[in-house]
Write a protein that holds these residues in place. Structure first.
Motif, PDB file in Angstrom:
ATOM      1  N   GLN A  65      -4.292   6.578  -6.693  1.00 33.89           N
ATOM      2  CA  GLN A  65      -3.603   5.645  -5.804  1.00 33.89           C
ATOM      3  C   GLN A  65      -2.228   6.142  -5.229  1.00 33.89           C
ATOM      4  O   GLN A  65      -2.019   5.839  -3.974  1.00 33.89           O
ATOM      5  CB  GLN A  65      -3.042   4.405  -6.867  1.00 33.89           C
ATOM      6  N   GLU A  68      -3.252  -4.124 -15.921  1.00 37.56           N
ATOM      7  CA  GLU A  68      -2.385  -3.041 -15.561  1.00 37.56           C
ATOM      8  C   GLU A  68      -1.116  -3.065 -16.287  1.00 37.56           C
ATOM      9  O   GLU A  68      -0.702  -2.019 -16.426  1.00 37.56           O
ATOM     10  CB  GLU A  68      -2.432  -2.865 -14.091  1.00 37.56           C
ATOM     11  N   PHE A  95       5.083  -1.096 -11.885  1.00 36.55           N
ATOM     12  CA  PHE A  95       5.187   0.470 -12.278  1.00 36.55           C
ATOM     13  C   PHE A  95       4.816   1.585 -11.195  1.00 36.55           C
ATOM     14  O   PHE A  95       5.285   2.749 -11.477  1.00 36.55           O
ATOM     15  CB  PHE A  95       4.153   0.506 -13.365  1.00 36.55           C
ATOM     16  N   PHE A  96       4.447   0.864  -9.956  1.00 40.82           N
ATOM     17  CA  PHE A  96       4.371   1.874  -8.837  1.00 40.82           C
ATOM     18  C   PHE A  96       5.439   1.666  -7.874  1.00 40.82           C
ATOM     19  O   PHE A  96       5.363   2.276  -6.695  1.00 40.82           O
ATOM     20  CB  PHE A  96       3.014   1.605  -8.161  1.00 40.82           C
ATOM     21  N   ILE A 101       7.525   5.356  -5.968  1.00 40.90           N
ATOM     22  CA  ILE A 101       7.871   5.501  -7.327  1.00 40.90           C
ATOM     23  C   ILE A 101       9.015   5.447  -7.878  1.00 40.90           C
ATOM     24  O   ILE A 101       9.180   4.981  -8.921  1.00 40.90           O
ATOM     25  CB  ILE A 101       7.096   6.815  -7.718  1.00 40.90           C
ATOM     26  N   ARG A 103      10.378   1.945  -9.102  1.00 44.66           N
ATOM     27  CA  ARG A 103       9.651   1.289 -10.077  1.00 44.66           C
ATOM     28  C   ARG A 103      10.586   0.655 -11.213  1.00 44.66           C
ATOM     29  O   ARG A 103      11.539   1.085 -11.314  1.00 44.66           O
ATOM     30  CB  ARG A 103       8.635   2.123 -10.864  1.00 44.66           C
ATOM     31  N   PHE A 104       9.945  -0.455 -11.753  1.00 46.73           N
ATOM     32  CA  PHE A 104      10.462  -1.333 -12.954  1.00 46.73           C
ATOM     33  C   PHE A 104      11.935  -2.008 -12.545  1.00 46.73           C
ATOM     34  O   PHE A 104      12.822  -1.891 -13.239  1.00 46.73           O
ATOM     35  CB  PHE A 104      10.714  -0.452 -14.190  1.00 46.73           C
ATOM     36  N   SER A 157      -1.712   6.766  -1.182  1.00 47.19           N
ATOM     37  CA  SER A 157      -0.278   6.462  -0.611  1.00 47.19           C
ATOM     38  C   SER A 157       0.358   7.512   0.118  1.00 47.19           C
ATOM     39  O   SER A 157       0.909   7.442   1.188  1.00 47.19           O
ATOM     40  CB  SER A 157       0.396   5.746  -1.434  1.00 47.19           C
ATOM     41  N   ASN A 162      -4.396  -0.101 -25.267  1.00 52.03           N
ATOM     42  CA  ASN A 162      -3.631  -1.083 -25.934  1.00 52.03           C
ATOM     43  C   ASN A 162      -3.985  -1.237 -27.486  1.00 52.03           C
ATOM     44  O   ASN A 162      -3.115  -1.474 -28.188  1.00 52.03           O
ATOM     45  CB  ASN A 162      -4.273  -2.592 -25.378  1.00 52.03           C
ATOM     46  N   GLN A 203     -11.197  -3.749  -8.240  1.00 54.80           N
ATOM     47  CA  GLN A 203     -10.785  -2.665  -8.763  1.00 54.80           C
ATOM     48  C   GLN A 203      -9.607  -2.233  -7.869  1.00 54.80           C
ATOM     49  O   GLN A 203      -9.589  -2.509  -6.642  1.00 54.80           O
ATOM     50  CB  GLN A 203     -11.870  -1.654  -8.401  1.00 54.80           C
ATOM     51  N   PRO A 204      -8.565  -1.351  -8.538  1.00 61.52           N
ATOM     52  CA  PRO A 204      -7.624  -0.661  -7.603  1.00 61.52           C
ATOM     53  C   PRO A 204      -8.166   0.042  -6.512  1.00 61.52           C
ATOM     54  O   PRO A 204      -9.078   0.672  -6.886  1.00 61.52           O
ATOM     55  CB  PRO A 204      -6.932   0.224  -8.713  1.00 61.52           C
ATOM     56  N   PRO A 205      -7.465   0.173  -5.468  1.00 57.57           N
ATOM     57  CA  PRO A 205      -6.177  -0.130  -5.107  1.00 57.57           C
ATOM     58  C   PRO A 205      -6.121  -1.693  -4.684  1.00 57.57           C
ATOM     59  O   PRO A 205      -5.100  -2.158  -4.397  1.00 57.57           O
ATOM     60  CB  PRO A 205      -5.575   0.653  -3.881  1.00 57.57           C
ATOM     61  N   GLN A 240      -0.598  -4.526 -19.256  1.00 57.24           N
ATOM     62  CA  GLN A 240      -0.880  -4.756 -20.600  1.00 57.24           C
ATOM     63  C   GLN A 240      -0.152  -3.862 -21.288  1.00 57.24           C
ATOM     64  O   GLN A 240       0.643  -4.029 -22.410  1.00 57.24           O
ATOM     65  CB  GLN A 240      -2.228  -5.181 -21.071  1.00 57.24           C
ATOM     66  N   SER A 241      -0.349  -2.445 -21.319  1.00 54.60           N
ATOM     67  CA  SER A 241       0.129  -1.618 -21.951  1.00 54.60           C
ATOM     68  C   SER A 241       1.592  -1.461 -21.684  1.00 54.60           C
ATOM     69  O   SER A 241       2.292  -0.581 -22.389  1.00 54.60           O
ATOM     70  CB  SER A 241      -0.682  -0.176 -21.883  1.00 54.60           C
ATOM     71  N   LEU A 242       1.998  -2.133 -20.654  1.00 53.67           N
ATOM     72  CA  LEU A 242       3.465  -2.015 -20.407  1.00 53.67           C
ATOM     73  C   LEU A 242       4.316  -2.973 -21.061  1.00 53.67           C
ATOM     74  O   LEU A 242       5.649  -3.388 -20.749  1.00 53.67           O
ATOM     75  CB  LEU A 242       3.594  -1.972 -19.022  1.00 53.67           C
ATOM     76  N   THR A 289       0.657  -1.011   0.128  1.00 58.87           N
ATOM     77  CA  THR A 289       0.034  -0.053   0.075  1.00 58.87           C
ATOM     78  C   THR A 289       0.870   1.338   0.036  1.00 58.87           C
ATOM     79  O   THR A 289       0.268   2.260  -0.380  1.00 58.87           O
ATOM     80  CB  THR A 289      -1.054   0.019   1.275  1.00 58.87           C
ATOM     81  N   LEU A 290       2.137   1.080   0.285  1.00 60.44           N
ATOM     82  CA  LEU A 290       3.056   2.163  -0.075  1.00 60.44           C
ATOM     83  C   LEU A 290       3.756   2.107  -1.025  1.00 60.44           C
ATOM     84  O   LEU A 290       4.660   1.445  -1.602  1.00 60.44           O
ATOM     85  CB  LEU A 290       4.105   2.169   1.292  1.00 60.44           C
ATOM     86  N   LEU A 291       3.426   3.351  -2.095  1.00 58.07           N
ATOM     87  CA  LEU A 291       3.959   3.256  -3.131  1.00 58.07           C
ATOM     88  C   LEU A 291       5.326   4.152  -3.364  1.00 58.07           C
ATOM     89  O   LEU A 291       5.464   4.885  -2.963  1.00 58.07           O
ATOM     90  CB  LEU A 291       3.022   3.971  -4.342  1.00 58.07           C
TER      91      LEU A 291
END
Lengths: 290, 495
Positions: B362, A239, A67-68, A50, A53-54, B366, B223, A227-229, A241-243, A46-48
């Motif tokens: 989100q 989430e 990604f977060f 950033i 990431r990656f 956080s 996409n 649903q997020p979160p 897919q586009s990456l 729950t703590l992002l």
């Protein structure tokens, strides 16, 4: 041979079944990982963070980060938990509503049986995923609506299986004896038939559990499930897919997890069927129910 | 044998013909992707940006025109004079202009268009543009006089916007479905749910255009957009819906990635009349907690410019207020304790569909959790957002991008959905409206930005970037979006 000895024998025999062994161990490992995530995950998702990431796999993040900047292993554990819970509750809905319907249909017969059968046909006529989309589109996307949608589709499955099982034993002498001794249909259905079709229901449950996990992943993937979160394996796929072209691992990991869980559950289900239903094992009938 | 040879040469001929026509088609036709489909195509009757993104400067023209950097250019008016008191404008109209239905354009069409927009029953989304006009008068067919009530420094810019385009006084009823304008492209067809097709207008007398045909295809799924670009089905996306995939195109020399600015100030919209957000200390604490860089990186994958007030960084009157309340969690906790919430509090954050909102929500949840503010995220659709948040003001916090140019004036409206009710700010805004000299406007703009930043009316996050992806052989696209629009007139293929 006493009853207890016989039961031990079944377990021994079942354990000798390779696919059951693999399936059970695999399913239990994933279920344990999911359950542990309720109390503890390697990192707080729950703590992002950033700036993290990656990241690739490392000693702090065994499977890298998303990604977060969330730890992928922790995400997979929490995601698997949601998927398991959704599938479990959905199967329970089917089991608790479908089984009594099927049993009573078999023991009462007549108009009630006809109604149950037609109701089953009606539900079967809709492809499950389409109906689930209708339900979540009307009541809004959420994990709870996904549970209801998948659960409704388990009702006719269990009704059919339990009615079929009941019909195959309802002509037995001990049922007639029970009837002669004044037991009513209701009592016969639950006291005399239900215990004897338990193995069928256990096998069907394991199959439906894996289908439920697939259905939850499918619904979340099209945006109608979790649903997020909050997270689930299907949502992680959606989430990422586009990456996919830039960071393929974010999609491959949840995808592999879904495959592994479904595979293990199916292996366990097949093994259970072989072990619990001697007739099938003898005939070697191993069609994958679904 | 002979027949085979004929067959062979026929095949080669057919292939060459196809190849040549194929190449020819590419050199004059462009297929652009858009995320949202417009509700209709009349820019004088709707606020949807998607309308202007198809028709502005292509089908319809105004008296003036805005270029990609926000400068005012001539359009239907080839030149103009302004009186010394800045109240009387005389416009000299371009010669030999016709509408797409063949009728002639003259000053009466301008008078008609403006009076229609100014009328009490006007459905124009930006009636404010016309509020300063006292009178519009046709001196003769090619000359037009506009008298203002008070000097307005941004008048020439405003009448270049899509809401102030000129319609035909004889043929305007069907503009929503079949727009008739004076621009270089005429409307051909609209397949609802799929595409709008424009073709070059053969009798256009302005600067000649290179393209013969333009297709706007609506693709909302990120996409699908990625796949359509990679497959070459779409020649360009002026605003690509998936910032996370920009690197795919940036690393591929078949594509040209153009990053520019928009007028979209993305904010953490705050309900200033609902407790505890009516407390300045609480809003300051939130401002101290927001890490803009994390939000830009996490929600927009690095595309965006931090802002500290409701003002676009590329505006000449911009002043950097990002550090009014620097990131400081300890300070935020002290402020919350001072406000009476030492343990923090719970609130809701309503998020519309764009990914900057859903992902940004989100991240903000956080960040605020670090000082004890627990946010419940509620995903809603646009229609719900307009109804619940914008109209009924039933929300605590929301995330949205405000895309109108120079829209700081919305803070002077106490009924706007932020519900910021401040007499002092209204005074600044009315003074700004009456000031025409550059120095005065600059000073007032600086003051207004500082005022909003200090009052932390909303959480100011970042300026939305324009993330365009195009075929590398296409030229002449707008890098920036000072107003909504996809001007096709300069676009051309280099191959």
């Amino acid at each position: 041979m006493s009853k207890i000895e016989k039961r031990e024998n079944i377990f021994k025999k079942a354990w000798g079944h390779l696919s059951l062994r693999i399936g059970l161990i695999g399913s239990i490992i994933f279920a344990l990982l999911a359950i542990i995530s309720i109390f503890w995950t390697p990192h707080d998702i729950t703590l992002l963070n950033i700036s993290n990431r990656f990241l690739g796999p490392s000693s702090t993040h065994w499977l890298g980060t998303d990604f977060f900047g969330r730890d992928m292993l922790s995400m997979l554990m929490s995601g698997a938990l949601t998927s398991f819970i959704v599938a479990l509750i959905a199967v329970s809905i089917g089991l608790l509503i479908g089984t009594p319907l099927g049993l009573l249909a078999a023991s009462y017969g007549g108009i009630f049986e006809w109604l149950v059968l037609k109701g089953n046909d009606f539900l079967f006529a809709f492809p499950a995923i389409i109906s689930a989309i209708i339900i979540t589109a009307i009541f809004g996307p959420s994990a709870i609506n996904a549970i209801i949608a998948i659960g409704i589709f388990n009702i006719p499955v269990f009704a059919r299986v339990s009615r079929g099982g009941a019909l195959s034993i309802i002509s037995n002498d001990y049922i007639a004896a029970a009837r002669l001794s004044g037991r009513n249909n209701f009592n016969i259905a639950f006291v005399h038939i239900l215990p004897n079709i338990a193995s069928l229901l256990i096998v069907q449950s394991s199959v439906q559990l894996s289908l439920g996990i697939l259905a939850e992943a499918g619904l979340s993937y099209v945006g109608l499930g979790t649903q997020p979160p909050a997270t689930s394996l299907g949502l992680m796929l959606k989430e990422s897919q586009s990456l996919f072209l830039l960071h393929p691992m974010l999609a491959i990991l949840p995808g592999l997890t879904i495959i592994a869980i479904v595979l293990f559950l199916n292996l366990a289900g097949d093994g259970l069927r072989d072990a619990l239903d001697p007739r099938l094992a003898k005939q070697g009938a191993l069609d994958s129910a679904g | 044998m002979f027949i085979q040879q004929i067959k062979k040469s026929l095949a080669i001929f057919a292939f060459l013909t196809l190849a040549i026509t194929g190449a020819f088609a590419q050199s004059s036709e462009v297929n652009l992707g858009m995320v949202l489909e417009p509700p209709h195509l009349d820019p004088t009757a709707g606020a949807a940006a998607a309308i202007d993104e198809i028709v502005y400067a292509n089908i319809f023209e105004g008296l003036t025109r805005i270029d990609e950097n926000g400068a005012v250019l001539s359009s239907l008016a080839s030149s103009w004079d302004i009186s010394n008191d800045n109240l009387n404008y005389t416009f000299y109209l371009r010669d030999n202009v016709t509408f797409h239905d063949g009728t002639k354009f003259d000053a009466k069409d301008v008078v008609f268009s403006f009076e229609r927009a100014m009328a009490d029953d006007s459905v124009n989304a930006q009636k404010g543009i016309f509020a300063v006009i006292e009178e519009v008068r046709a001196i003769d067919a090619k000359t037009l006089a506009i008298q203002l009530k008070r000097p307005a420094g941004d008048f020439l810019f405003n009448i270049g916007r899509g809401d102030a385009i000129i319609v035909s006084r004889n043929n305007f009823e069907n503009n929503k479905t079949h727009p008739i304008g004076t621009g270089p492209f005429k409307f051909i067809s609209w397949n609802k749910g799929s595409r709008v097709v424009l073709e070059a207008y053969e009798n256009y007398t302005g600067e000649p255009v290179s393209l013969k045909k333009a297709v706007f295809t609506f693709i909302s799924d990120p996409n699908t957009a990625i796949a359509a670009m990679l497959a070459g089905d779409i020649d360009g996306f002026p605003i690509f819906p998936a910032p996370e995939a920009m690197d795919v195109f940036a690393n591929d020399n078949r594509f040209n990635v153009i990053i520019g600015t928009t007028e979209g100030e993305t904010i953490l919209a705050t309900n200033n009349k609902r407790a505890p957000f009516d407390n300045l200390l609480v809003r300051q604490a939130i401002a101290h907690t927001i890490d803009r860089k994390a939000i830009i990186d996490g929600a927009m994958f690095g595309y965006g410019t931090p802002i500290g007030s409701h003002f676009a960084p590329h505006n000449p009157y911009y002043v950097d207020k990002v550090n009014t309340y620097p990131l400081d969690l300890e300070k935020a906790k002290v402020l919350l304790a001072e406000a009476g919430y030492p343990e923090g509090f719970k609130a809701t954050l309503k998020l519309p569909p764009p990914s900057y909102a859903r992902r940004g929500g989100q991240i903000i949840a956080s960040q605020l959790r670090q000082v004890g503010i627990e946010l419940e995220l509620i995903n809603i659709e646009w229609a719900q957002w307009l109804e619940e948040v914008f109209s009924k003001k039933d929300y605590d916090l929301s995330i949205v991008s405000h895309v109108e140019p120079f829209d700081i004036g919305i803070y002077a409206n106490p009924d706007y959905y932020f519900q910021f009710d401040n007499e002092d700010f209204r005074a600044i805004m009315s003074q700004l409206g009456n000031t025409t000299d550059d120095g005065g406007r600059r000073a007032l703009s600086y003051y207004a930005q500082d005022f909003l930043a200090r009052h932390a009316v909303n959480g100011y996050l970042f300026q939305l970037a324009k993330t365009g992806v195009y075929n590398a052989d296409l030229q002449g696209m707008w890098a920036n979006a000072p107003i909504e629009g996809n001007d096709l007139s300069q676009m051309k293929w280099t191959k």
